[in-house]
Design a protein around this motif. Structure first.
Motif, mmCIF file in Angstrom:
data_model
loop_
_atom_site.group_PDB
_atom_site.id
_atom_site.type_symbol
_atom_site.label_atom_id
_atom_site.label_comp_id
_atom_site.label_asym_id
_atom_site.label_seq_id
_atom_site.Cartn_x
_atom_site.Cartn_y
_atom_site.Cartn_z
ATOM 1 N N ALA A 97 0.835 -1.213 0.000
ATOM 2 C CA ALA A 97 0.000 0.000 0.000
ATOM 3 C C ALA A 97 0.866 1.257 0.000
ATOM 4 O O ALA A 97 0.569 2.215 -0.725
ATOM 5 C CB ALA A 97 -0.935 -0.013 1.207
ATOM 6 N N ARG A 98 1.939 1.263 0.792
ATOM 7 C CA ARG A 98 2.833 2.440 0.826
ATOM 8 C C ARG A 98 3.493 2.676 -0.528
ATOM 9 O O ARG A 98 3.816 3.799 -0.885
ATOM 10 C CB ARG A 98 3.907 2.259 1.899
ATOM 11 N N ALA A 99 3.650 1.607 -1.310
ATOM 12 C CA ALA A 99 4.263 1.725 -2.631
ATOM 13 C C ALA A 99 3.226 2.080 -3.699
ATOM 14 O O ALA A 99 3.548 2.099 -4.887
ATOM 15 C CB ALA A 99 4.979 0.421 -2.993
ATOM 16 N N GLY A 100 1.977 2.330 -3.281
ATOM 17 C CA GLY A 100 0.931 2.736 -4.226
ATOM 18 C C GLY A 100 0.038 1.611 -4.691
ATOM 19 O O GLY A 100 -0.807 1.802 -5.571
ATOM 20 N N GLY A 101 0.206 0.440 -4.125
ATOM 21 C CA GLY A 101 -0.616 -0.704 -4.520
ATOM 22 C C GLY A 101 -1.792 -0.918 -3.605
ATOM 23 O O GLY A 101 -2.232 0.001 -2.909
ATOM 24 N N GLY A 102 -2.296 -2.120 -3.589
ATOM 25 C CA GLY A 102 -3.424 -2.462 -2.738
ATOM 26 C C GLY A 102 -4.742 -1.989 -3.316
ATOM 27 O O GLY A 102 -4.839 -1.580 -4.477
ATOM 28 N N ILE A 103 -5.754 -2.039 -2.475
ATOM 29 C CA ILE A 103 -7.095 -1.703 -2.929
ATOM 30 C C ILE A 103 -7.186 -0.273 -3.453
ATOM 31 O O ILE A 103 -7.954 0.009 -4.370
ATOM 32 C CB ILE A 103 -8.150 -1.956 -1.830
ATOM 33 N N VAL A 104 -6.377 0.625 -2.923
ATOM 34 C CA VAL A 104 -6.411 2.011 -3.395
ATOM 35 C C VAL A 104 -6.071 2.074 -4.886
ATOM 36 O O VAL A 104 -6.681 2.837 -5.642
ATOM 37 C CB VAL A 104 -5.452 2.897 -2.560
ATOM 38 N N SER A 105 -5.135 1.247 -5.326
ATOM 39 C CA SER A 105 -4.794 1.243 -6.751
ATOM 40 C C SER A 105 -5.942 0.680 -7.589
ATOM 41 O O SER A 105 -6.197 1.154 -8.696
ATOM 42 C CB SER A 105 -3.499 0.453 -7.009
ATOM 43 N N SER A 106 -6.675 -0.312 -7.062
ATOM 44 C CA SER A 106 -7.832 -0.853 -7.774
ATOM 45 C C SER A 106 -8.952 0.175 -7.863
ATOM 46 O O SER A 106 -9.604 0.312 -8.903
ATOM 47 C CB SER A 106 -8.372 -2.109 -7.084
ATOM 48 N N VAL A 107 -9.176 0.900 -6.786
ATOM 49 C CA VAL A 107 -10.211 1.943 -6.783
ATOM 50 C C VAL A 107 -9.864 3.016 -7.817
ATOM 51 O O VAL A 107 -10.708 3.409 -8.628
ATOM 52 C CB VAL A 107 -10.377 2.554 -5.377
ATOM 53 N N LYS A 108 -8.622 3.467 -7.816
ATOM 54 C CA LYS A 108 -8.193 4.505 -8.758
ATOM 55 C C LYS A 108 -8.346 4.019 -10.201
ATOM 56 O O LYS A 108 -8.910 4.716 -11.054
ATOM 57 C CB LYS A 108 -6.739 4.884 -8.477
ATOM 58 N N ALA A 109 -7.881 2.810 -10.488
ATOM 59 C CA ALA A 109 -7.956 2.266 -11.848
ATOM 60 C C ALA A 109 -9.408 2.042 -12.279
ATOM 61 O O ALA A 109 -9.762 2.268 -13.437
ATOM 62 C CB ALA A 109 -7.171 0.955 -11.940
ATOM 63 N N THR A 110 -10.257 1.630 -11.353
ATOM 64 C CA THR A 110 -11.671 1.413 -11.664
ATOM 65 C C THR A 110 -12.354 2.730 -11.992
ATOM 66 O O THR A 110 -13.112 2.833 -12.954
ATOM 67 C CB THR A 110 -12.380 0.710 -10.493
#
Length: 170
Positions: A97-110
């Protein structure tokens, strides 16, 4: 006499009936189909009088009921396969998550993906499910996390239901 579009022979059937063999197994079975529906299934030796337009041999393969995936988030943007590799190498969810991954990256891409992009990627994932016998999917939203994005995901899920040859529930 049973009129049928199709007779399927040289197969085994997991009929899921109670009693008898495990899974309601019928060895050396036959199946009569009319109008896309099974009208008779049972041991080939008990096949009733019928007239079938075509006959197919399955070469001893098994026939099972269609599978239901009752909880899938099929519609989402992005690709987190690299995160899976990082997890296998020992990275924590917090590090990812700190590297920009995780669910936040899925939300942004969606949120950034068009309906057509979401549809194309979801259909690709659905092909894998269909190949394993899934005939019904319940598609959940959840990666939009705002009103408009969630509605966009549900529109895509319903479009899949109209186009993809499986039953879809949202």
């Amino acid at each position: 006499m049973i009129l049928a579009d199709r007779l399927i022979t040289d197969c085994h059937v997991a009929a899921m009936t109670e009693g008898g063999a495990p899974y309601g197994a019928i060895e050396d079975a036959a199946i009569l189909i009319q109008g896309g529906r099974i009208v008779w299934v049972g041991p080939r030796a008990d096949l009733p009088v019928h007239k079938a337009v075509e006959t197919d041999s399955l070469g001893g393969r098994w026939v099972t009921p269609g599978l239901i995936d009752c909880h899938t988030h099929l519609v989402f943007g992005g690709d987190r396969s690299g995160e899976f590799e990082r997890r296998l190498e020992g990275a924590t969810y917090e590090e990812i998550a700190r590297a920009g991954g995780g669910i936040v990256s899925s939300v942004k891409a969606t949120r950034e993906a068009s309906e057509d992009e979401l549809y194309a990627s979801a259909c690709k994932r659905l092909e894998g499910l269909k190949a394993t016998g899934v005939t019904t999917v319940e598609i959940k939203s959840g990666y939009g996390l705002d009103h408009d994005s969630e509605l966009k995901m549900l529109r895509v899920a319903r479009r899949i239901g109209r186009d993809a040859g499986v039953r879809v529930r949202t």
